[in-house]
Design a protein around this motif. Structure first.
Motif, mmCIF file in Angstrom:
data_model
loop_
_atom_site.group_PDB
_atom_site.id
_atom_site.type_symbol
_atom_site.label_atom_id
_atom_site.label_comp_id
_atom_site.label_asym_id
_atom_site.label_seq_id
_atom_site.Cartn_x
_atom_site.Cartn_y
_atom_site.Cartn_z
ATOM 1 N N ARG A 86 0.829 -1.209 0.000
ATOM 2 C CA ARG A 86 0.000 0.000 0.000
ATOM 3 C C ARG A 86 0.860 1.255 0.000
ATOM 4 O O ARG A 86 0.518 2.256 -0.652
ATOM 5 N N TYR A 87 1.971 1.212 0.718
ATOM 6 C CA TYR A 87 2.900 2.349 0.681
ATOM 7 C C TYR A 87 3.446 2.546 -0.724
ATOM 8 O O TYR A 87 3.478 3.670 -1.247
ATOM 9 N N ASP A 89 2.101 1.695 -3.518
ATOM 10 C CA ASP A 89 1.034 2.225 -4.373
ATOM 11 C C ASP A 89 0.944 3.745 -4.262
ATOM 12 O O ASP A 89 0.775 4.445 -5.270
ATOM 13 N N LEU A 90 1.044 4.256 -3.030
ATOM 14 C CA LEU A 90 0.980 5.702 -2.825
ATOM 15 C C LEU A 90 2.160 6.402 -3.492
ATOM 16 O O LEU A 90 1.993 7.447 -4.137
ATOM 17 N N ARG A 94 2.083 8.997 -6.777
ATOM 18 C CA ARG A 94 2.633 10.352 -6.654
ATOM 19 C C ARG A 94 3.787 10.585 -7.625
ATOM 20 O O ARG A 94 4.373 11.671 -7.663
ATOM 21 N N ILE A 116 3.618 5.526 4.375
ATOM 22 C CA ILE A 116 2.189 5.853 4.324
ATOM 23 C C ILE A 116 1.925 7.168 5.039
ATOM 24 O O ILE A 116 1.190 8.028 4.541
ATOM 25 N N HIS A 119 3.045 10.149 2.855
ATOM 26 C CA HIS A 119 2.250 10.449 1.661
ATOM 27 C C HIS A 119 0.766 10.688 1.952
ATOM 28 O O HIS A 119 0.052 11.172 1.065
ATOM 29 N N LEU A 120 0.306 10.361 3.149
ATOM 30 C CA LEU A 120 -1.127 10.455 3.444
ATOM 31 C C LEU A 120 -1.690 11.869 3.272
ATOM 32 O O LEU A 120 -2.785 12.015 2.690
ATOM 33 N N ALA A 123 -2.266 12.181 -0.329
ATOM 34 C CA ALA A 123 -3.200 11.188 -0.861
ATOM 35 C C ALA A 123 -4.655 11.539 -0.573
ATOM 36 O O ALA A 123 -5.534 11.278 -1.404
ATOM 37 N N LEU A 129 -8.660 6.229 -1.497
ATOM 38 C CA LEU A 129 -7.907 5.527 -0.458
ATOM 39 C C LEU A 129 -8.673 4.351 0.142
ATOM 40 O O LEU A 129 -8.326 3.864 1.220
ATOM 41 N N LEU A 132 -6.413 1.261 0.783
ATOM 42 C CA LEU A 132 -5.505 1.494 1.914
ATOM 43 C C LEU A 132 -6.273 1.425 3.232
ATOM 44 O O LEU A 132 -5.811 0.787 4.193
#
Length: 206
Positions: A86-87, A89-90, A94, A116, A119-120, A123, A129, A132
């Motif tokens: 998931r990290y 993917d973020l 970006r 995470i 970048h949250l 995001a 999301l 995530l």
């Protein structure tokens, strides 16, 4: 009005141009903190006679957790790997290169959670999301079950998508999302629909 991609609630004021409401963003943050804090205790579950982060102690009460359950969380496809995906993917969303995946589970989890968190803030303004949020919620829930700290989950038989499509799964009420969902057929009900169904089949009484 735009809606939160996680819970579906309408977004207004400063959140009107974002993809995620403040409550859902906070839940992701809280779940990451829970995972980070409880993760070290999984080692104790595998070695019941050893005090947390300490030497083996004679006469310590044994844990009753199956080793397989704990190994599923710290093994190759465990929490550390799921959150790293998931990290990554973020980072890719970006336009950035994710940090190389460490081989050790502790280091991998640290990279994932740190990434995470970094970048949250971006995001919640730019992308959906839901995946995530679902992963963080499930990882936190799996961890609490493995450590014996989970609340008892209320489930009822799932009605299925429609009368002609019966389902053998169970509806689970998610207090965080305020929705009931089935992992088998993916049906999703609001609290009123879930309560009506539970009353109708006799699992709850008015």
């Amino acid at each position: 009005m735009r809606s939160c991609t996680i819970c579906g609630h309408g977004l207004s004021d400063v959140r009107a141009l974002r993809t995620t409401c403040e409550a859902c963003q906070s839940r992701i943050t809280q779940q990451l903190a829970l995972i980070e804090g409880e993760w070290p205790h999984l080692a104790d579950a595998l070695e019941p006679a050893r005090g947390h982060s300490g030497p083996r102690v004679s006469g310590t009460p044994a844990w009753t957790l199956p080793a397989e359950q704990v190994l599923n969380l710290i093994g190759p496809g465990g929490i550390h790997s799921r959150l790293y995906v998931r990290y990554a993917d973020l980072a890719v969303a970006r336009g950035l290169q994710p940090t190389a995946m460490p081989s050790g589970p502790d280091a991998r989890l640290a990279v994932a959670i740190r990434g995470i968190r970094r970048h949250l803030p971006w995001a919640v303004q730019a992308i959906n999301l839901r995946e995530l949020a679902d992963e963080a919620r499930q990882c936190a829930a799996d961890l609490k079950v493995a450590l014996g700290t989970a609340e008892k989950e209320v489930t009822v038989p799932c009605p299925g998508p429609d009368a002609d499509a019966p389902c053998l799964g169970r509806l689970r009420f998610d207090r965080d999302r305020n929705r009931a969902y089935c992992r088998t057929c993916r049906i999703d009900l609001d609290p009123g629909e879930w309560l009506e169904h539970a009353l109708k089949i006799g699992y709850l009484t008015a």
